[in-house]
Design an enzyme around this catalytic site. Structure first.
Site, PDB file in Angstrom:
ATOM      1  N   PRO A  48       0.017  -0.949  -0.301  1.00  0.00           N
ATOM      2  CA  PRO A  48       0.143  -0.290  -0.025  1.00  0.00           C
ATOM      3  C   PRO A  48       0.819   1.299  -0.235  1.00  0.00           C
ATOM      4  O   PRO A  48       1.568   1.413   0.821  1.00  0.00           O
ATOM      5  CB  PRO A  48      -1.045   0.116   1.169  1.00  0.00           C
ATOM      6  CG  PRO A  48       0.241  -0.940   2.249  1.00  0.00           C
ATOM      7  CD  PRO A  48       0.856  -2.478   1.370  1.00  0.00           C
ATOM      8  N   ASN A  49       0.029   2.679  -0.770  1.00  0.00           N
ATOM      9  CA  ASN A  49       1.107   3.745  -1.346  1.00  0.00           C
ATOM     10  C   ASN A  49       1.973   3.539  -1.401  1.00  0.00           C
ATOM     11  O   ASN A  49       2.572   4.596  -1.800  1.00  0.00           O
ATOM     12  CB  ASN A  49       1.126   4.398   0.666  1.00  0.00           C
ATOM     13  CG  ASN A  49      -0.303   4.147   0.988  1.00  0.00           C
ATOM     14  OD1 ASN A  49      -0.944   4.778   0.662  1.00  0.00           O
ATOM     15  ND2 ASN A  49      -0.640   3.888   2.838  1.00  0.00           N
ATOM     16  N   ASN A 107       8.118  -5.565  -1.063  1.00  0.00           N
ATOM     17  CA  ASN A 107       8.022  -4.196   0.278  1.00  0.00           C
ATOM     18  C   ASN A 107       6.671  -3.982   1.020  1.00  0.00           C
ATOM     19  O   ASN A 107       5.601  -3.595   0.318  1.00  0.00           O
ATOM     20  CB  ASN A 107       8.473  -3.029  -0.755  1.00  0.00           C
ATOM     21  CG  ASN A 107       8.486  -1.702   0.845  1.00  0.00           C
ATOM     22  OD1 ASN A 107       7.815  -1.953   2.149  1.00  0.00           O
ATOM     23  ND2 ASN A 107       8.895  -0.784  -0.165  1.00  0.00           N
ATOM     24  N   GLU A 148      12.779  -9.170   2.547  1.00  0.00           N
ATOM     25  CA  GLU A 148      11.649  -7.515   2.163  1.00  0.00           C
ATOM     26  C   GLU A 148      12.364  -6.778   2.744  1.00  0.00           C
ATOM     27  O   GLU A 148      13.732  -6.557   2.922  1.00  0.00           O
ATOM     28  CB  GLU A 148      10.805  -8.475   4.207  1.00  0.00           C
ATOM     29  CG  GLU A 148      10.184  -7.239   4.531  1.00  0.00           C
ATOM     30  CD  GLU A 148       9.867  -7.174   6.315  1.00  0.00           C
ATOM     31  OE1 GLU A 148       9.138  -7.770   6.152  1.00  0.00           O
ATOM     32  OE2 GLU A 148      10.110  -6.679   7.175  1.00  0.00           O
TER      33      GLU A 148
END
Ligand code: DQA
Length: 142
Positions: free
Chosen positions: A9-10, A74, A98
């Protein structure tokens, strides 16, 4: 290697959101950079971005059924609380790295916890978009 690169998200707002933290490059520019650096290293890169947790889980499962060799993820803010993403990563047994653009350990308290990192082979943070490339190199040793 056949690699799935997932952004949560984002991250599609890169270039717009908090440039002082995440840099000035647009999300499109970052994607192009990942693709070209991936190609240089002989990798076959699939890029996926979603603001929706379930879609990210579906993508991780797709990586399993389509026999990907590695996942670079991510998870954005899902990092800090999504046990569902943790389970999805753990469940497919694909080596997963990650990454975070920012140094999550040098920011607000809530960012210092990653519930997804324990399901991964490792975490890279604080090196901007170069982190995605570092993750490709890291997957080579697995
Ligand atoms: C981020 C760090 C997260 O804490 C944040 O919610 C993001 C971006 C990073 O790349 O630094 O969305 O994952």
């Amino acid at each position: 290697m056949k690699l799935m690169v997932i952004n949560g998200p984002n991250l599609n707002m890169l270039g717009v959101r908090e440039k002082g933290v995440y840099g000035k490059k647009s999300f499109e520019e970052v994607c192009k950079y990942i693709e070209s650096e991936g190609k240089k290293r002989g990798n076959d890169i699939t890029l996926f971005q979603s603001n929706i947790e379930g879609e990210i889980i579906n993508c991780i499962q797709k990586a399993y059924y389509e026999e990907y060799d590695g996942i670079i993820i991510n998870p954005g803010a899902f990092t800090h609380y999504s046990y569902a993403l943790h389970d999805a990563i753990k469940g497919v047994s694909i080596p997963t790295v990650e990454i975070h653009l920012s140094n999550i350990h040098a920011r607000e308290e809530f960012r210092k916890t990653s519930v997804t990192a324990p399901a991964c082979i490792g975490q890279i943070c604080g090196f901007g978009e170069f982190g995605y490339i570092m993750a490709m190199e890291a997957l080579l040793i697995k």
